[in-house]
Design a protein around this motif. Sequence first.
Motif, mmCIF file in Angstrom:
data_model
loop_
_atom_site.group_PDB
_atom_site.id
_atom_site.type_symbol
_atom_site.label_atom_id
_atom_site.label_comp_id
_atom_site.label_asym_id
_atom_site.label_seq_id
_atom_site.Cartn_x
_atom_site.Cartn_y
_atom_site.Cartn_z
ATOM 1 N N TRP A 360 0.832 -1.208 0.000
ATOM 2 C CA TRP A 360 0.000 0.000 0.000
ATOM 3 C C TRP A 360 0.868 1.260 0.000
ATOM 4 O O TRP A 360 1.869 1.335 0.701
ATOM 5 C CB TRP A 360 -0.918 0.011 1.224
ATOM 6 C CG TRP A 360 -1.600 1.338 1.419
ATOM 7 C CD1 TRP A 360 -1.217 2.339 2.260
ATOM 8 C CD2 TRP A 360 -2.777 1.807 0.745
ATOM 9 N NE1 TRP A 360 -2.076 3.403 2.170
ATOM 10 C CE2 TRP A 360 -3.038 3.109 1.240
ATOM 11 C CE3 TRP A 360 -3.622 1.257 -0.217
ATOM 12 C CZ2 TRP A 360 -4.126 3.861 0.800
ATOM 13 C CZ3 TRP A 360 -4.701 2.004 -0.663
ATOM 14 C CH2 TRP A 360 -4.942 3.293 -0.162
ATOM 15 N N ARG A 361 0.455 2.258 -0.783
ATOM 16 C CA ARG A 361 1.130 3.550 -0.823
ATOM 17 C C ARG A 361 0.123 4.656 -0.551
ATOM 18 O O ARG A 361 -0.960 4.683 -1.132
ATOM 19 C CB ARG A 361 1.804 3.776 -2.190
ATOM 20 C CG ARG A 361 2.987 2.842 -2.438
ATOM 21 C CD ARG A 361 4.131 3.138 -1.467
ATOM 22 N NE ARG A 361 5.257 2.203 -1.596
ATOM 23 C CZ ARG A 361 5.408 1.106 -0.868
ATOM 24 N NH1 ARG A 361 4.491 0.796 0.047
ATOM 25 N NH2 ARG A 361 6.445 0.331 -1.027
ATOM 26 N N LYS A 362 0.519 5.577 0.330
ATOM 27 C CA LYS A 362 -0.392 6.651 0.716
ATOM 28 C C LYS A 362 -0.806 7.525 -0.466
ATOM 29 O O LYS A 362 -1.858 8.172 -0.431
ATOM 30 C CB LYS A 362 0.247 7.517 1.803
ATOM 31 C CG LYS A 362 1.495 8.276 1.350
ATOM 32 C CD LYS A 362 1.977 9.261 2.400
ATOM 33 C CE LYS A 362 2.590 8.625 3.605
ATOM 34 N NZ LYS A 362 3.938 8.077 3.371
ATOM 35 N N GLU A 363 -0.003 7.545 -1.540
ATOM 36 C CA GLU A 363 -0.363 8.331 -2.721
ATOM 37 C C GLU A 363 -1.690 7.887 -3.312
ATOM 38 O O GLU A 363 -2.356 8.657 -4.017
ATOM 39 C CB GLU A 363 0.748 8.222 -3.775
ATOM 40 C CG GLU A 363 2.038 8.933 -3.402
ATOM 41 C CD GLU A 363 1.856 10.442 -3.296
ATOM 42 O OE1 GLU A 363 1.224 11.010 -4.211
ATOM 43 O OE2 GLU A 363 2.336 11.035 -2.315
ATOM 44 N N GLU A 364 -2.088 6.646 -3.016
ATOM 45 C CA GLU A 364 -3.366 6.150 -3.519
ATOM 46 C C GLU A 364 -4.536 6.964 -2.972
ATOM 47 O O GLU A 364 -5.593 7.054 -3.595
ATOM 48 C CB GLU A 364 -3.533 4.669 -3.145
ATOM 49 C CG GLU A 364 -4.806 4.023 -3.654
ATOM 50 C CD GLU A 364 -4.906 3.993 -5.171
ATOM 51 O OE1 GLU A 364 -6.039 3.920 -5.681
ATOM 52 O OE2 GLU A 364 -3.843 4.045 -5.835
ATOM 53 N N ILE A 365 -4.336 7.576 -1.806
ATOM 54 C CA ILE A 365 -5.387 8.408 -1.224
ATOM 55 C C ILE A 365 -5.711 9.585 -2.136
ATOM 56 O O ILE A 365 -6.865 9.999 -2.257
ATOM 57 C CB ILE A 365 -4.973 8.878 0.185
ATOM 58 C CG1 ILE A 365 -4.901 7.669 1.130
ATOM 59 C CG2 ILE A 365 -5.934 9.926 0.735
ATOM 60 C CD1 ILE A 365 -4.370 7.988 2.501
ATOM 61 N N LYS A 366 -4.698 10.112 -2.803
ATOM 62 C CA LYS A 366 -4.943 11.188 -3.760
ATOM 63 C C LYS A 366 -5.852 10.719 -4.882
ATOM 64 O O LYS A 366 -6.751 11.452 -5.332
ATOM 65 C CB LYS A 366 -3.620 11.691 -4.352
ATOM 66 C CG LYS A 366 -2.732 12.463 -3.381
ATOM 67 C CD LYS A 366 -1.508 12.975 -4.118
ATOM 68 C CE LYS A 366 -0.607 13.787 -3.206
ATOM 69 N NZ LYS A 366 0.604 14.275 -3.928
ATOM 70 N N ASN A 367 -5.632 9.506 -5.353
ATOM 71 C CA ASN A 367 -6.459 8.968 -6.439
ATOM 72 C C ASN A 367 -7.910 8.790 -5.999
ATOM 73 O O ASN A 367 -8.836 8.907 -6.803
ATOM 74 C CB ASN A 367 -5.899 7.633 -6.921
ATOM 75 C CG ASN A 367 -4.514 7.760 -7.506
ATOM 76 O OD1 ASN A 367 -4.144 8.811 -8.024
ATOM 77 N ND2 ASN A 367 -3.721 6.710 -7.409
ATOM 78 N N ILE A 368 -8.095 8.500 -4.702
ATOM 79 C CA ILE A 368 -9.441 8.283 -4.175
ATOM 80 C C ILE A 368 -10.171 9.603 -3.955
ATOM 81 O O ILE A 368 -11.366 9.727 -4.272
ATOM 82 C CB ILE A 368 -9.374 7.502 -2.856
ATOM 83 C CG1 ILE A 368 -8.782 6.106 -3.090
ATOM 84 C CG2 ILE A 368 -10.754 7.397 -2.197
ATOM 85 C CD1 ILE A 368 -8.490 5.344 -1.812
ATOM 86 N N LEU A 369 -9.460 10.610 -3.452
ATOM 87 C CA LEU A 369 -10.118 11.833 -2.994
ATOM 88 C C LEU A 369 -10.019 13.021 -3.942
ATOM 89 O O LEU A 369 -10.856 13.929 -3.860
ATOM 90 C CB LEU A 369 -9.560 12.243 -1.625
ATOM 91 C CG LEU A 369 -9.751 11.240 -0.488
ATOM 92 C CD1 LEU A 369 -9.216 11.817 0.817
ATOM 93 C CD2 LEU A 369 -11.215 10.863 -0.339
ATOM 94 N N LEU A 370 -9.029 13.038 -4.815
ATOM 95 C CA LEU A 370 -8.883 14.183 -5.700
ATOM 96 C C LEU A 370 -9.401 13.841 -7.088
ATOM 97 O O LEU A 370 -8.915 12.915 -7.742
ATOM 98 C CB LEU A 370 -7.423 14.624 -5.783
ATOM 99 C CG LEU A 370 -6.801 15.140 -4.482
ATOM 100 C CD1 LEU A 370 -5.376 15.598 -4.722
ATOM 101 C CD2 LEU A 370 -7.646 16.270 -3.870
ATOM 102 N N MET A 371 -10.391 14.595 -7.531
ATOM 103 C CA MET A 371 -10.973 14.365 -8.848
ATOM 104 C C MET A 371 -10.172 15.102 -9.908
ATOM 105 O O MET A 371 -9.579 16.150 -9.647
ATOM 106 C CB MET A 371 -12.423 14.837 -8.857
ATOM 107 C CG MET A 371 -13.310 14.078 -7.888
ATOM 108 S SD MET A 371 -15.012 14.692 -7.902
ATOM 109 C CE MET A 371 -15.802 13.467 -6.845
ATOM 110 N N LYS A 372 -10.154 14.531 -11.111
ATOM 111 C CA LYS A 372 -9.429 15.164 -12.201
ATOM 112 C C LYS A 372 -10.095 16.478 -12.561
ATOM 113 O O LYS A 372 -11.304 16.558 -12.712
ATOM 114 C CB LYS A 372 -9.386 14.241 -13.417
ATOM 115 C CG LYS A 372 -8.546 12.986 -13.197
ATOM 116 C CD LYS A 372 -8.488 12.130 -14.456
ATOM 117 C CE LYS A 372 -7.627 10.898 -14.239
ATOM 118 N NZ LYS A 372 -7.565 10.036 -15.438
#
Length: 378
Positions: A360-372
Amino acid sequence: MSEAELAELVLTKLKEAGFVVTDEGKLRPSVLGKESLRRVHRPALQLEIANRQDWLRQYLPKYLTFFADGDEIIPERIDPVLVEVTKQQHHDLFRIARLLWSIPFSKGYGRRSRFLIIDKANDKLIGLLALQSPPLSFPARDRLFCYPPSKKTEMVNQTMDIQTLGAVPPYNRLLGGKLVALAAASNEVRQAYWHKYLGRVTEIEQRILKPHLVALTTTSAFGRSSLYNRLSYKGILIAKSIGYTEGYGAFHLAELYPLFRGFLENQGISTRGGFGSGPRRKWQIIVKALRRLGLSDQLLYHGVKREVFLFRLVDNLEAYMEGRDTEPIYRNLPFSELVAWWRERWLLPRAGRVDGWRAWRKEEIKNILLMKQNKATE
């Protein structure tokens, strides 16, 4: 949107979620699995995340460091500490982490207490716990007690409802949720409640409630719970299943709630909050909107029966709630001992059996919470 269009949208959304709408305009309770229920919640959750994009883009970079990569965790060295949410930094971190849940967030109502569990070994967030005032009427709980005459409100107000409980990645894959559930029953949580509400005057009735916290209640998110079942500490049952909810609620219509409010406001009907603006108020608004749209309020019967759990914080719960005992006899459950039990009973065996959490990498949280962002607005 016209009245007819909104009514049609309600029926369309329900069908898309997997519910069957009968010719009489009522719901036929569906058998929905956990993934199906997550899908029902997803639109409301995505709307919530979308509404917070500006705030997330400003604050997520600052707080991302409080989340762990898998290789930053050494199971044998995990050292949990319970932190009551009191500072703005705590509130912001809680707010971000809660958006990682599969169901939408509610700020809660009435009395509220929130906690973070932090891994002191690396200063990373393990999980969240949030309590709120319980519903005054809760059949699964109320069947357990014969409240003293005219004292039901007083007795129920010495309990709390668990609004949020769970672990964040990658601690969730190491059964961190079990740790948070054990923490809910700890001495430290009820002591924090005591200090917060000792001498506090209620806003509506202007009276002082007893600051005892004698029990917690909660419902599973998706039907039967694997988190709370068999949750025990040295032979003491921490969470006891006491039945199921009746299958009524508004979670499957949550995405449409803003439209319901707008519809009523356009008809000159106020939907503003204030006292009593918790879930009961939301329920009333949805019922009123459905009826004015010519739809049955039986659409609130979704048929999803959630398992209900009771956390006893005192040994003499029935006697105290029924007025036969005048003082609660508290269980002695220190957080440090609950942590030690969790480590040996769940954490270390789990860490030895699975290793997916390491990737697991915390950067994945950006993919979950930040929309393009739309290129035209970038």
